[in-house]
Design a protein around this motif. Structure first.
Motif, PDB file in Angstrom:
ATOM      1  N   ALA A 178      25.287   3.826 -38.129  1.00 41.67           N
ATOM      2  CA  ALA A 178      25.674   2.733 -39.021  1.00 41.67           C
ATOM      3  C   ALA A 178      27.010   2.153 -38.609  1.00 41.67           C
ATOM      4  O   ALA A 178      27.222   0.921 -38.674  1.00 41.67           O
ATOM      5  N   ALA A 179      27.949   3.011 -38.188  1.00 39.70           N
ATOM      6  CA  ALA A 179      29.257   2.524 -37.759  1.00 39.70           C
ATOM      7  C   ALA A 179      29.133   1.615 -36.548  1.00 39.70           C
ATOM      8  O   ALA A 179      29.795   0.563 -36.472  1.00 39.70           O
ATOM      9  N   LEU A 180      28.287   1.968 -35.591  1.00 45.56           N
ATOM     10  CA  LEU A 180      28.079   1.118 -34.415  1.00 45.56           C
ATOM     11  C   LEU A 180      27.450  -0.218 -34.809  1.00 45.56           C
ATOM     12  O   LEU A 180      27.856  -1.280 -34.315  1.00 45.56           O
ATOM     13  N   TYR A 181      26.464  -0.157 -35.684  1.00 48.82           N
ATOM     14  CA  TYR A 181      25.779  -1.393 -36.090  1.00 48.82           C
ATOM     15  C   TYR A 181      26.748  -2.340 -36.801  1.00 48.82           C
ATOM     16  O   TYR A 181      26.821  -3.535 -36.470  1.00 48.82           O
ATOM     17  N   TRP A 182      27.507  -1.799 -37.767  1.00 46.78           N
ATOM     18  CA  TRP A 182      28.389  -2.674 -38.538  1.00 46.78           C
ATOM     19  C   TRP A 182      29.605  -3.083 -37.725  1.00 46.78           C
ATOM     20  O   TRP A 182      30.162  -4.169 -37.957  1.00 46.78           O
ATOM     21  N   GLN A 183      29.990  -2.277 -36.764  1.00 44.87           N
ATOM     22  CA  GLN A 183      31.055  -2.708 -35.860  1.00 44.87           C
ATOM     23  C   GLN A 183      30.599  -3.919 -35.036  1.00 44.87           C
ATOM     24  O   GLN A 183      31.363  -4.874 -34.841  1.00 44.87           O
ATOM     25  N   GLY A 184      29.323  -3.858 -34.588  1.00 46.87           N
ATOM     26  CA  GLY A 184      28.786  -5.014 -33.860  1.00 46.87           C
ATOM     27  C   GLY A 184      28.775  -6.250 -34.737  1.00 46.87           C
ATOM     28  O   GLY A 184      29.121  -7.354 -34.280  1.00 46.87           O
ATOM     29  N   ASN A 185      28.396  -6.115 -36.007  1.00 44.16           N
ATOM     30  CA  ASN A 185      28.382  -7.268 -36.919  1.00 44.16           C
ATOM     31  C   ASN A 185      29.789  -7.820 -37.128  1.00 44.16           C
ATOM     32  O   ASN A 185      29.990  -9.046 -37.228  1.00 44.16           O
TER      33      ASN A 185
ATOM     34  N   SER B 270      28.508  -2.766 -28.836  1.00 40.55           N
ATOM     35  CA  SER B 270      28.290  -1.917 -30.012  1.00 40.55           C
ATOM     36  C   SER B 270      26.809  -1.760 -30.303  1.00 40.55           C
ATOM     37  O   SER B 270      26.322  -0.632 -30.562  1.00 40.55           O
ATOM     38  N   TYR B 271      26.046  -2.849 -30.254  1.00 47.83           N
ATOM     39  CA  TYR B 271      24.609  -2.786 -30.539  1.00 47.83           C
ATOM     40  C   TYR B 271      23.887  -1.919 -29.500  1.00 47.83           C
ATOM     41  O   TYR B 271      23.018  -1.096 -29.845  1.00 47.83           O
ATOM     42  N   ARG B 272      24.231  -2.107 -28.244  1.00 48.68           N
ATOM     43  CA  ARG B 272      23.566  -1.329 -27.196  1.00 48.68           C
ATOM     44  C   ARG B 272      23.931   0.155 -27.294  1.00 48.68           C
ATOM     45  O   ARG B 272      23.112   1.021 -26.981  1.00 48.68           O
ATOM     46  N   ALA B 273      25.156   0.461 -27.725  1.00 46.79           N
ATOM     47  CA  ALA B 273      25.538   1.858 -27.920  1.00 46.79           C
ATOM     48  C   ALA B 273      24.692   2.501 -29.014  1.00 46.79           C
ATOM     49  O   ALA B 273      24.282   3.668 -28.908  1.00 46.79           O
ATOM     50  N   LEU B 274      24.389   1.731 -30.055  1.00 42.60           N
ATOM     51  CA  LEU B 274      23.524   2.236 -31.120  1.00 42.60           C
ATOM     52  C   LEU B 274      22.118   2.525 -30.585  1.00 42.60           C
ATOM     53  O   LEU B 274      21.556   3.588 -30.850  1.00 42.60           O
ATOM     54  N   ILE B 275      21.554   1.572 -29.822  1.00 45.62           N
ATOM     55  CA  ILE B 275      20.191   1.741 -29.298  1.00 45.62           C
ATOM     56  C   ILE B 275      20.124   2.940 -28.362  1.00 45.62           C
ATOM     57  O   ILE B 275      19.155   3.708 -28.382  1.00 45.62           O
ATOM     58  N   ALA B 276      21.160   3.127 -27.559  1.00 44.17           N
ATOM     59  CA  ALA B 276      21.172   4.249 -26.620  1.00 44.17           C
ATOM     60  C   ALA B 276      21.346   5.578 -27.339  1.00 44.17           C
ATOM     61  O   ALA B 276      20.759   6.607 -26.940  1.00 44.17           O
TER      62      ALA B 276
END
Length: 276
Positions: free
Chosen positions: A193-200, A214-220
């Protein structure tokens, strides 16, 4: 013929005293004086004078003895009175000392009571502090994006602080707080969630390339996470903002292929149709 000598009766003034010795002396003198008229008829003038002188001597001796006894009695009474005064004074001094000591003890007791109260307050404060620290170390159970996990109270507080900054539209601060959170808790259940909202937050600040990271770090990190389709759609949006239409199209195609029934997948399909 010799005339009988009439001796006048003399009334002797004896000293007043409470002593039995004086009373006995007085009684003897009175008895002796009562016999004088009868004896005076038997003796001549010389004998009478001699008897009178002897009587006076005895009276004087008895008077001196009575005076001495009375003086001794008075001395004893004065001594007893003085002793009584000293005893009373000593008792008064002792009483005053006891009162002073009692006052000091009362003061000490009051101070002791205040010290005990303060100690109890400090002890209670210390126990509360210990309880707070223990609670801060005791994991709590939370749910995020449909996933249940446990976190430390301070961990939860820091994640919520980042979310508060994001809700307040302070995007730069929010992005920084998410970054600090992930460095401090890399394995936290909040990390996806932190990665997703950081991307936003970065996207809102128009920092598109950092947002894509940030989004790609979440997916990985968590390929099956519920936020992955939304993260892929957000990557396509960043690519479009960066004028990279080809990259955006590839991302949308991959999103629709991988998650065709998700809301993000349906949105990708509609967007691809408009690109034809």
């Amino acid at each position: 013929m010799r005339r009988p000598i009439h001796h006048p009766r003399r009334f002797l003034r004896l000293p007043t005293a409470g002593s039995s010795l004086v009373q006995l002396a007085c009684a003897g003198l009175l008895g002796l004086a009562a016999c004088l008229p009868a004896q005076a008829a038997l003796f001549g003038d010389d004998e009478a004078r001699k008897a009178i002188l002897e009587l006076r001597a005895k009276v004087d001796a008895n008077r001196q003895s009575g005076d001495s006894a009375l003086a001794e009695l008075r001395r004893q009474q004065a001594e007893q009175s003085a002793n009584s005064g000293r005893v009373v004074l000593e008792l008064a001094n002792q009483l005053e000392a006891l009162r002073t000591e009692l006052s000091q003890l009362r003061g000490q007791n009051e101070q002791l009571a205040r010290d005990v109260t303060e100690l109890q307050r400090q002890q209670k404060s210390t126990l509360n502090l210990v309880d707070d620290r223990l609670r801060s170390l005791e994991p709590v159970r939370v749910s995020q994006d449909g996933v249940d996990f446990t976190v430390l109270p301070r961990e939860k507080a820091e994640f919520e602080a980042a979310m508060s900054a994001l809700r307040a539209a302070d995007f730069d601060k929010a992005a920084d707080l998410y970054g600090q959170f992930m460095r401090r808790y890399p394995d936290s259940g909040y990390s996806p969630a932190a990665l997703y909202w950081q991307g936003n937050a970065r996207y809102a600040s128009r920092d598109y390339k950092p947002a894509i990271d940030s989004y790609r770090a979440l997916i990985a990190k968590v390929p099956n996470h519920a936020r992955v389709p939304e993260a892929m759609l957000a990557i396509a949006n960043c690519q479009q903002e960066l004028k990279d239409a080809k990259a955006a199209k590839r991302t949308l195609e991959e999103l629709f292929k991988s998650y065709p029934k998700s809301e993000a997948g349906i949105a990708a399909r509609d967007r691809l149709a408009r690109m034809q």
